[in-house]
Design a protein around this motif. Sequence first.
Motif, PDB file in Angstrom:
ATOM      1  N   ALA A 156      27.630   2.671  22.740  1.00 26.50           N
ATOM      2  CA  ALA A 156      28.850   2.655  21.783  1.00 26.50           C
ATOM      3  C   ALA A 156      28.763   2.993  20.377  1.00 26.50           C
ATOM      4  O   ALA A 156      29.447   3.828  19.652  1.00 26.50           O
ATOM      5  CB  ALA A 156      29.443   1.262  21.919  1.00 26.50           C
ATOM      6  N   ARG A 157      27.528   2.677  19.875  1.00 24.97           N
ATOM      7  CA  ARG A 157      27.090   3.068  18.392  1.00 24.97           C
ATOM      8  C   ARG A 157      27.183   4.333  18.243  1.00 24.97           C
ATOM      9  O   ARG A 157      27.608   4.916  17.215  1.00 24.97           O
ATOM     10  CB  ARG A 157      26.074   2.305  18.110  1.00 24.97           C
ATOM     11  N   ILE A 158      26.470   5.140  19.038  1.00 22.06           N
ATOM     12  CA  ILE A 158      25.973   6.432  18.854  1.00 22.06           C
ATOM     13  C   ILE A 158      27.029   7.625  19.284  1.00 22.06           C
ATOM     14  O   ILE A 158      27.083   8.886  18.771  1.00 22.06           O
ATOM     15  CB  ILE A 158      24.655   6.901  19.236  1.00 22.06           C
ATOM     16  N   THR A 159      27.579   7.437  20.401  1.00 27.34           N
ATOM     17  CA  THR A 159      28.333   8.531  21.208  1.00 27.34           C
ATOM     18  C   THR A 159      29.669   9.056  20.188  1.00 27.34           C
ATOM     19  O   THR A 159      29.662  10.448  19.932  1.00 27.34           O
ATOM     20  CB  THR A 159      28.829   8.071  22.476  1.00 27.34           C
ATOM     21  N   GLY A 160      30.264   7.866  19.478  1.00 27.23           N
ATOM     22  CA  GLY A 160      31.386   8.435  18.911  1.00 27.23           C
ATOM     23  C   GLY A 160      30.887   9.103  17.618  1.00 27.23           C
ATOM     24  O   GLY A 160      31.470   9.911  17.101  1.00 27.23           O
ATOM     25  N   MET A 161      29.742   8.530  16.984  1.00 25.30           N
ATOM     26  CA  MET A 161      29.169   9.228  15.791  1.00 25.30           C
ATOM     27  C   MET A 161      28.704  10.715  16.147  1.00 25.30           C
ATOM     28  O   MET A 161      29.073  11.513  15.280  1.00 25.30           O
ATOM     29  CB  MET A 161      27.967   8.207  15.274  1.00 25.30           C
ATOM     30  N   LEU A 162      27.892  10.817  17.141  1.00 25.70           N
ATOM     31  CA  LEU A 162      27.681  12.341  17.504  1.00 25.70           C
ATOM     32  C   LEU A 162      28.788  13.044  17.556  1.00 25.70           C
ATOM     33  O   LEU A 162      28.765  14.353  17.015  1.00 25.70           O
ATOM     34  CB  LEU A 162      26.741  12.049  18.886  1.00 25.70           C
ATOM     35  N   GLU A 163      29.662  12.681  18.030  1.00 24.21           N
ATOM     36  CA  GLU A 163      30.990  13.546  18.475  1.00 24.21           C
ATOM     37  C   GLU A 163      31.684  13.788  17.143  1.00 24.21           C
ATOM     38  O   GLU A 163      31.895  14.918  17.054  1.00 24.21           O
ATOM     39  CB  GLU A 163      32.060  12.903  19.277  1.00 24.21           C
ATOM     40  N   GLU A 185      29.390   2.348   9.368  1.00 21.01           N
ATOM     41  CA  GLU A 185      30.819   2.553   9.189  1.00 21.01           C
ATOM     42  C   GLU A 185      31.034   4.261   9.449  1.00 21.01           C
ATOM     43  O   GLU A 185      30.238   4.997   8.544  1.00 21.01           O
ATOM     44  CB  GLU A 185      31.463   2.211   8.066  1.00 21.01           C
ATOM     45  N   LYS A 186      31.864   4.742  10.222  1.00 22.60           N
ATOM     46  CA  LYS A 186      32.011   6.250  10.490  1.00 22.60           C
ATOM     47  C   LYS A 186      32.245   7.048   9.082  1.00 22.60           C
ATOM     48  O   LYS A 186      31.333   7.988   8.922  1.00 22.60           O
ATOM     49  CB  LYS A 186      32.887   6.512  11.549  1.00 22.60           C
ATOM     50  N   ASP A 187      33.029   6.531   8.443  1.00 23.24           N
ATOM     51  CA  ASP A 187      33.265   7.421   7.159  1.00 23.24           C
ATOM     52  C   ASP A 187      32.143   7.652   6.290  1.00 23.24           C
ATOM     53  O   ASP A 187      32.000   8.504   5.636  1.00 23.24           O
ATOM     54  CB  ASP A 187      34.547   6.779   6.359  1.00 23.24           C
ATOM     55  N   LYS A 188      31.541   6.388   6.085  1.00 26.22           N
ATOM     56  CA  LYS A 188      30.253   6.312   5.214  1.00 26.22           C
ATOM     57  C   LYS A 188      29.158   7.247   5.772  1.00 26.22           C
ATOM     58  O   LYS A 188      28.520   7.831   5.104  1.00 26.22           O
ATOM     59  CB  LYS A 188      29.585   4.922   5.034  1.00 26.22           C
ATOM     60  N   ALA A 189      29.118   7.237   7.244  1.00 28.72           N
ATOM     61  CA  ALA A 189      28.103   7.745   7.789  1.00 28.72           C
ATOM     62  C   ALA A 189      28.445   9.443   7.709  1.00 28.72           C
ATOM     63  O   ALA A 189      27.216  10.153   7.540  1.00 28.72           O
ATOM     64  CB  ALA A 189      27.999   7.692   9.360  1.00 28.72           C
ATOM     65  N   LEU A 232      19.882   9.165   9.927  1.00 26.11           N
ATOM     66  CA  LEU A 232      21.093   8.686   9.751  1.00 26.11           C
ATOM     67  C   LEU A 232      20.957   7.307  10.599  1.00 26.11           C
ATOM     68  O   LEU A 232      20.905   7.422  11.906  1.00 26.11           O
ATOM     69  CB  LEU A 232      22.347   9.363  10.095  1.00 26.11           C
ATOM     70  N   ASN A 233      20.638   6.235  10.342  1.00 26.08           N
ATOM     71  CA  ASN A 233      20.599   5.005  11.066  1.00 26.08           C
ATOM     72  C   ASN A 233      22.108   4.090  10.994  1.00 26.08           C
ATOM     73  O   ASN A 233      22.601   3.910  10.071  1.00 26.08           O
ATOM     74  CB  ASN A 233      19.769   4.068  10.307  1.00 26.08           C
TER      75      ASN A 233
END
Length: 284
Positions: A76-83, A36-40, A21-22
Amino acid sequence: MKIGNKVFDFTKDHTYVMGILNVTPDSFSDGGKFNEKDKALYHVEQMINEGADIIDVGGESTRPGYQKISIEEEIARITGMLEAIKARFDIPVSIDTYKAPVMKEALKAGADMANDIWGLRYDHFYAKEGETSVWDCKTMAEVIAKENVPVCIMHNRPKAVYQDFIPDVLADLKESVAIGVSAGIPKENMILDPGVGFAKSYEDNLEVLRHLKEFHVLNMPLLLATSRKSVIGLTLDLPVDQREEGTLVTTVLAAKEHWNMVRVHDVKKNVRAIKMMEKIMHKI
């Protein structure tokens, strides 16, 4: 090896699948598709349904000629996505970064494993004279040791110059392991990746693939990451969006040579290829 809440039995003759997941705008294969978070999150769900055993999240492209970004932007890119991933899905997640401050924050945000493209040696190569670390938060190895998580150690070096290619790669990986052990990372928490596409010529990358069996001399879990890479594109003269057949060949080769994990973009096809190969080999 326990990664997150899942036990990976590397003593079994089975090849696990790591889905990529890039969350970047410029990764060589899927840049911009999942930042984009929803797509990810939809893509993560898709990979899980297709049989992924672990998800690898990257916030900065490391393709040839990639654009470096700041530590703050990568965090900023990854922490919100990881959570978000950890809140929604019950699957181990690794974080792909060579920057110790980013790794520190990613592990705090819930990442279960570190994936370091510099094999714990970025500090070794680039720290200022008289210093041990490039970063204020200590070395990558020390950050990982403190959090007591597994790590995938990839082979890399500043220049693709070798005296004896395969023995040199093996020696570099042994050095990475020694750095990790010295920092307090248990050896049983390490997975090794020969670094196809990093500090290697086209011919070097083919040599890695021809000599997969020789990496078992390290007596450690092994991960192969060739998905859609230039060695496939150059061999078949194909763009990145047409390299799945070539990727599948390398995945089947990894399964045949009893490697423990592959890192791929197309989870479904690679899971099926592994299942078919393992059924043939095991004769059951």
